[in-house]
Design an enzyme around this catalytic site. Structure first.
Site, PDB file in Angstrom:
ATOM      1  N   ASP A 150       0.815  -1.212   0.000  1.00 49.80           N
ATOM      2  CA  ASP A 150       0.000   0.000   0.000  1.00 49.80           C
ATOM      3  C   ASP A 150       0.854   1.271   0.000  1.00 49.80           C
ATOM      4  OD1 ASP A 150      -2.459   1.306   0.002  1.00 49.80           O
ATOM      5  OD2 ASP A 150      -3.306  -0.032   1.510  1.00 49.80           O
ATOM      6  N   ASP A 187     -10.272   3.266  -3.736  1.00 48.97           N
ATOM      7  CA  ASP A 187     -10.886   1.996  -3.324  1.00 48.97           C
ATOM      8  C   ASP A 187     -12.296   1.829  -3.912  1.00 48.97           C
ATOM      9  OD1 ASP A 187      -8.628   1.881  -1.829  1.00 48.97           O
ATOM     10  OD2 ASP A 187      -9.630   1.674   0.114  1.00 48.97           O
TER      11      ASP A 187
HETATM   12  C1  GLA Z   1      -6.041   1.202   1.307  1.00 54.16           C
HETATM   13  C2  GLA Z   1      -6.176   0.228   0.132  1.00 54.16           C
HETATM   14  C3  GLA Z   1      -7.285  -0.783   0.407  1.00 54.16           C
HETATM   15  C4  GLA Z   1      -6.999  -1.528   1.705  1.00 54.16           C
HETATM   16  C5  GLA Z   1      -6.787  -0.545   2.848  1.00 54.16           C
HETATM   17  C6  GLA Z   1      -6.276  -1.238   4.101  1.00 54.16           C
HETATM   18  O1  GLA Z   1      -7.167   2.004   1.411  1.00 54.16           O
HETATM   19  O2  GLA Z   1      -6.404   0.938  -1.068  1.00 54.16           O
HETATM   20  O3  GLA Z   1      -7.436  -1.671  -0.673  1.00 54.16           O
HETATM   21  O4  GLA Z   1      -5.856  -2.339   1.519  1.00 54.16           O
HETATM   22  O5  GLA Z   1      -5.844   0.475   2.503  1.00 54.16           O
HETATM   23  O6  GLA Z   1      -6.087  -0.349   5.148  1.00 54.16           O
END
Ligand code: GLA
Length: 384
Positions: A130, A187
């Site tokens: 991430d 997301d």
């Molecule tokens: C980010 C990523 C998600 C998930 C969260 C976990 O938002 O884009 O897909 O992995 O972190 O905290």
């Protein structure tokens, strides 16, 4: 000796985040591994079981190592991974290029090489990496290079799934780092608006996505029906209809995205299983040439379009998509794909969702597509 490619075609699997959020534990992982096999998902190609954020303790140990949370993993993470492997699956884990992960657990910043070694020792096959909480003065570029290098030197084949959200023109430099997939958008949420906005944003970047480094449009929300525990993808947002989930899956398949399931596979609806295990759409996604598709506009409705993907065996995958709120009759003139009237007798159409053969069509084929729906055909040009 040549190394074999880790992701010659888009990876397929399951990830805990959308449905389970921080509530990950050993029992969930073991029962999900069982369900992936029992529901026929492994046979359909879903081979990675990926645990997302929140699996570790909030702090590293005195040797600087990541510590799996003993309340969540009383048997330890290694035995959980061994169980996943014993089911014929591969195991994925999560970390972050910053100091802390997005949910405030320790990230791998300045621990890249030792974390990669620890993941390799545990038998990890996939790392979702991430982009939260890195120093403001640092671009993510050297940090993704660093983890890619650390994994390549770990002694184990580990797929690097960069979760970079499409910032810093990621598509232009990520392949050169050695990463195998890269997130290009924010997301996903379990709603129609999120699906269409990701698909629309993705289309212009599609040509950058290719074998061993694929653009990742984020996890599938198929089958969630608004039931996730993640407040950002949960019931407040509402879920989608089965028609919308079908369209979502067809788009991800046509656009060569990794297919990573995000619903609870232990209680999969029949319709969600049917969508997720559609062999003909999966074959389009997993086509060995991994060509990006091109988009043909539909003049009668700007929210309808056609995607065409050239396939390895000489066929063409053709998707008719309707993002609008009325049914649309979408015509495809074969010359828009390069098939002139003098060159061919036409194309044989096979419906990849109803699995019917629709016979030979000449010059033009029109599909009526329901609201938020799609039709996907595998088409075979026939000589004069
Ligand atoms: C980010 C990523 C998600 C998930 C969260 C976990 O938002 O884009 O897909 O992995 O972190 O905290």
């Amino acid at each position: 000796m040549n190394r074999k490619l880790i992701a010659p075609v888009p990876p397929m699997g399951w990830n805990s985040w959308n449905t389970f959020y921080e509530h990950v534990n050993e029992k969930l992982i073991r029962t999900t591994a069982d369900a992936i096999v029992d529901q026929g998902l492994l046979d359909a190609g879903y081979e990675y079981l990926i645990i997302d954020d929140c699996w570790s303790m909030k702090q590293r140990d005195e040797h600087g190592r990541l510590v799996p949370d003993p309340d969540k993993f009383p048997g330890g993470i290694k035995s959980t991974i061994d169980y996943v492997h014993s089911k014929g699956l591969k195991f994925g884990i999560y970390s972050c290029c910053g100091v802390r992960t997005c949910a405030d657990y320790p990230g791998s910043f300045e621990h890249e090489f030792s974390d990669a070694e620890q993941f390799a020792d545990w038998g990890v096959d996939y790392l979702k990496y991430d982009n939260c909480d890195r120093p403001n003065s640092l671009s993510s570029i050297p940090l993704y290079r660093r983890m890619a290098m650390a994994l390549r030197h770990s002694g184990r084949d580990i797929l690097l799934a960069a979760c970079q959200w499409g910032t810093e023109h990621v598509e232009q430099w990520i392949r050169s780092t050695g990463a195998h997939t890269y997130r290009t958008t924010v997301d996903i949420q379990d709603c129609w608006k999120s699906i269409t906005s990701i698909a629309n944003a993705q289309m212009e970047h599609a040509p950058y996505s290719a074998s061993d480094c694929f653009s990742d449009m984020d996890m599938l929300v198929v089958g969630m029906y608004g039931k996730g525990m993640n407040p950002e993808t949960s019931a407040i947002i509402g879920g989608c209809t089965d028609t919308e989930y079908q369209t979502h899956f067809a788009l991800w398949a046509m656009l060569n995205s990794p297919l990573i399931i995000g619903c609870d596979v232990r209680s999969l609806s029949d319709r969600a299983r049917e969508i997720l295990t559609n062999k003909e759409l999966i074959a389009i996604n997993q086509d060995p040439e991994c060509r990006s598709c091109y988009r043909l506009p539909v003049y009668v409705n700007p929210d309808a379009f056609i995607l065409v993907k050239v396939l390895n065996d000489g066929d063409y995958a053709i998707g008719f998509f309707n993002f609008s709120d009325t049914a649309v009759r979408i015509p495809l003139h074969f010359w828009d794909m390069g098939l002139s009237l003098s060159a061919a007798a036409g194309m044989e159409f096979h419906d990849c969702i109803s699995h019917e053969d629709l016979g030979l069509h000449k010059e033009v084929f029109a599909a009526t597509v329901e609201v938020h729906g799609c039709k996907v055909y595998r088409c075979h040009p026939v000589k004069n």
